[in-house]
Design a protein around this motif. Structure first.
Motif, PDB file in Angstrom:
ATOM      1  N   PRO A 169       5.099  15.536  -5.993  1.00  0.00           N
ATOM      2  CA  PRO A 169       5.572  16.542  -5.035  1.00  0.00           C
ATOM      3  C   PRO A 169       4.470  17.533  -4.699  1.00  0.00           C
ATOM      4  O   PRO A 169       3.754  18.019  -5.584  1.00  0.00           O
ATOM      5  CB  PRO A 169       6.725  17.209  -5.778  1.00  0.00           C
ATOM      6  N   GLY A 170       4.289  17.804  -3.415  1.00  0.00           N
ATOM      7  CA  GLY A 170       3.203  18.669  -2.941  1.00  0.00           C
ATOM      8  C   GLY A 170       2.026  17.895  -2.401  1.00  0.00           C
ATOM      9  O   GLY A 170       1.190  18.452  -1.680  1.00  0.00           O
ATOM     10  N   ASP A 171       1.932  16.593  -2.758  1.00  0.00           N
ATOM     11  CA  ASP A 171       0.905  15.732  -2.173  1.00  0.00           C
ATOM     12  C   ASP A 171       1.334  15.286  -0.776  1.00  0.00           C
ATOM     13  O   ASP A 171       2.490  15.457  -0.371  1.00  0.00           O
ATOM     14  CB  ASP A 171       0.687  14.488  -3.036  1.00  0.00           C
ATOM     15  N   ARG A 172       0.410  14.685  -0.054  1.00  0.00           N
ATOM     16  CA  ARG A 172       0.747  14.068   1.229  1.00  0.00           C
ATOM     17  C   ARG A 172       0.064  12.714   1.332  1.00  0.00           C
ATOM     18  O   ARG A 172      -0.987  12.477   0.719  1.00  0.00           O
ATOM     19  CB  ARG A 172       0.345  14.963   2.401  1.00  0.00           C
ATOM     20  N   ILE A 173       0.677  11.834   2.097  1.00  0.00           N
ATOM     21  CA  ILE A 173       0.166  10.480   2.300  1.00  0.00           C
ATOM     22  C   ILE A 173      -0.115  10.296   3.786  1.00  0.00           C
ATOM     23  O   ILE A 173       0.772  10.501   4.623  1.00  0.00           O
ATOM     24  CB  ILE A 173       1.166   9.422   1.810  1.00  0.00           C
ATOM     25  N   VAL A 174      -1.342   9.926   4.108  1.00  0.00           N
ATOM     26  CA  VAL A 174      -1.757   9.727   5.501  1.00  0.00           C
ATOM     27  C   VAL A 174      -1.945   8.233   5.741  1.00  0.00           C
ATOM     28  O   VAL A 174      -2.703   7.572   5.025  1.00  0.00           O
ATOM     29  CB  VAL A 174      -3.071  10.480   5.799  1.00  0.00           C
ATOM     30  N   VAL A 175      -1.256   7.698   6.726  1.00  0.00           N
ATOM     31  CA  VAL A 175      -1.400   6.299   7.127  1.00  0.00           C
ATOM     32  C   VAL A 175      -2.215   6.283   8.413  1.00  0.00           C
ATOM     33  O   VAL A 175      -1.831   6.915   9.399  1.00  0.00           O
ATOM     34  CB  VAL A 175      -0.029   5.637   7.353  1.00  0.00           C
ATOM     35  N   ALA A 177       0.831  -1.205   0.000  1.00  0.00           N
ATOM     36  CA  ALA A 177       0.000   0.000   0.000  1.00  0.00           C
ATOM     37  C   ALA A 177       0.865   1.254   0.000  1.00  0.00           C
ATOM     38  O   ALA A 177       0.573   2.228  -0.711  1.00  0.00           O
ATOM     39  CB  ALA A 177      -0.929  -0.009   1.211  1.00  0.00           C
ATOM     40  N   CYS A 178       1.931   1.251   0.808  1.00  0.00           N
ATOM     41  CA  CYS A 178       2.821   2.417   0.855  1.00  0.00           C
ATOM     42  C   CYS A 178       3.504   2.641  -0.482  1.00  0.00           C
ATOM     43  O   CYS A 178       3.628   3.774  -0.964  1.00  0.00           O
ATOM     44  CB  CYS A 178       3.855   2.229   1.959  1.00  0.00           C
ATOM     45  N   GLN A 179       3.955   1.554  -1.102  1.00  0.00           N
ATOM     46  CA  GLN A 179       4.617   1.682  -2.391  1.00  0.00           C
ATOM     47  C   GLN A 179       3.653   2.193  -3.462  1.00  0.00           C
ATOM     48  O   GLN A 179       4.010   3.035  -4.296  1.00  0.00           O
ATOM     49  CB  GLN A 179       5.213   0.334  -2.808  1.00  0.00           C
TER      50      GLN A 179
END
Length: 431
Positions: A397-403, A387-389
């Motif tokens: 760039p400029g996006d964010r990933i929330v776990v 999922a992380c990959q």
């Protein structure tokens, strides 16, 4: 000694008792009595509630250590290592000490069967006795009244918040749940409640047993004054306090509750303002709106019920993002997945649903169905690494990933640290 390694002890403990969750104090009280007679020789602070327990323990631990006290802290569950659960003066318990504590408990229990959690709670108390701590800060695992930590009387007890969670064990409404949480209160002792709207049953229970109820907005309060904040109780005012380094709007309320707890014990555990300042600035708690900066920002949050998800959504809104917000979500089967998703619908652009393994795990296909019901863009993954990959490959760039969604989601993400490949990719000129 039955086993020589921590893993062997833990694997055995998971199979010893007929069921993983078996609330009640009879077994743990009997074993504790065989290990130690009388009340513990240290001050006990017990922290219960639905959300915010870990943060309050972190504040209490940091401030008390800054004041020069020897502090034992017990929390659960863990993110990366079981050792995280038991700390003395900020240092995690080592494997030999845990194995020796488990061996003593095993001998003392005789033919009594204990749960995995009961073994851990007794081990924490055993190690705190050995370390001659001045104060033990104990986090309730589930509920309060019948939770294993309630086997010792709290000199001060803090209930952080009361929301719907673990309803199969605690009741289907806030009033019933509040009764279970209030079970950590003791007669003639401070009983702090950080919930701004405490249910009647909690108030009634505290008054019936003669606990000294201290409520936010009543006996204590706080306000933000820009770059600093102010705290006051009926007996004390503190001005120009530094904002906590723990990120998130809710952390001010958690810090305020910790201060009320400490001031209620001022005669037993005096704390100078300098220690409060230091503790607020140095409390550390991974996995609670934990931010890893970069051209693609990562945010890790163990939010696993609707209220915690609503707080996460609020924090995401406050923290601006020039790009999209991608979420990796994994939840246990006994959590209100629909409620968690609903709270975050307006904050997430695309979702990556992940399967959590184990008896309590939820399949990513179940999450995908719920997400598709709201018209969300969603992909499935069989494990956290995939999922992380996938999220990283889809991000710009400029996006964010929330776990988010569970210790079982955030912990593995912390273990693989997918943002390191993000930094490597960016440093080599990739996107």
């Amino acid at each position: 000694m039955r086993f020589s390694t921590l893993d062997d002890w833990l694997n055995w403990q998971e199979t010893l008792h007929p069921c993983a969750i078996d609330l009640g104090l009879e077994r743990v009280r009997a074993v504790l009595g065989r290990l130690h007679s009388g009340p513990p020789p240290f001050t006990v602070i017990t922290v219960g509630g639905t959300n915010g327990k870990g943060s309050c323990v972190a504040f209490l631990d940091a401030i008390l250590r800054a004041a020069g006290y020897r502090v034992g802290a017990y929390t659960s569950p863990h993110l990366l290592r079981y050792n995280e659960r038991i700390r003395v003066n900020g240092v995690e318990a080592d494997e030999p000490s845990l194995c020796e504590a488990f061996s003593r408990i095993d001998t003392a229990r005789g033919d009594l069967s204990l749960t995995y959690y009961e073994f851990g709670t007794l081990a924490a108390l055993e190690l705190f006795h050995q370390a001659s701590v001045d104060v033990a800060v104990l986090e309730v695992g589930l509920g309060g009244r019948l939770d294993a930590v309630n086997v010792v009387d709290a000199d001060a007890a803090l209930v952080t918040s009361i929301d719907l969670d673990h309803t199969d064990w605690l009741g289907a409404d806030r009033d019933s749940i509040s009764y279970e949480k209030a079970g950590i209160f003791r007669p003639n002792c401070p009983a702090i409640c950080a919930d701004a709207d405490p249910p009647p049953r909690l108030i009634e229970y505290a008054r019936r047993i003669g606990a000294r109820l201290l409520r936010v907005g009543q006996e204590y309060d706080f306000s933000c004054t820009g770059a600093t904040w102010r705290w006051r109780s009926d007996e004390l005012e503190l001005d120009d306090l530094p904002l906590p380094t723990l990120t998130g709007k809710q952390q001010l309320g958690n810090a305020a509750a910790a201060l009320m707890t400490l001031t209620s014990l001022w005669r037993e555990l005096p704390v100078l303002p300098t220690a409060i300042h230091f503790g607020l600035l140095n409390a550390d708690l991974p996995g609670r709106f934990q931010i890893i900066p970069g051209r693609i920002e990562w945010i890790l949050d163990v939010a696993h019920n609707p209220r915690a998800a609503a707080v996460l959504a609020q924090n995401l809104q406050i923290r601006s993002c020039p790009g999209r917000t991608l979420a990796i979500i994994g939840l246990l089967a006994d959590k209100d997945a629909r409620g968690v998703i609903a709270a975050l619908t307006q904050s997430i652009d695309t979702w990556h649903a992940v399967t959590l393994e184990g008896a309590r795990g939820r399949n990513s296909a179940d999450l995908m169905i719920l997400l598709q019901e709201i018209g969300a863009s969603v992909a499935m993954a069989t494990n956290i690494q995939d999922a992380c990959q996938a999220a990283l490959a889809a991000a710009c760039p400029g996006d964010r990933i929330v776990v988010l969604g569970s210790f079982h989601t955030v912990g593995p993400a912390l273990a693989i640290q997918p943002w390191l490949s993000n930094f490597s990719l960016l440093s080599s000129g990739g996107t």
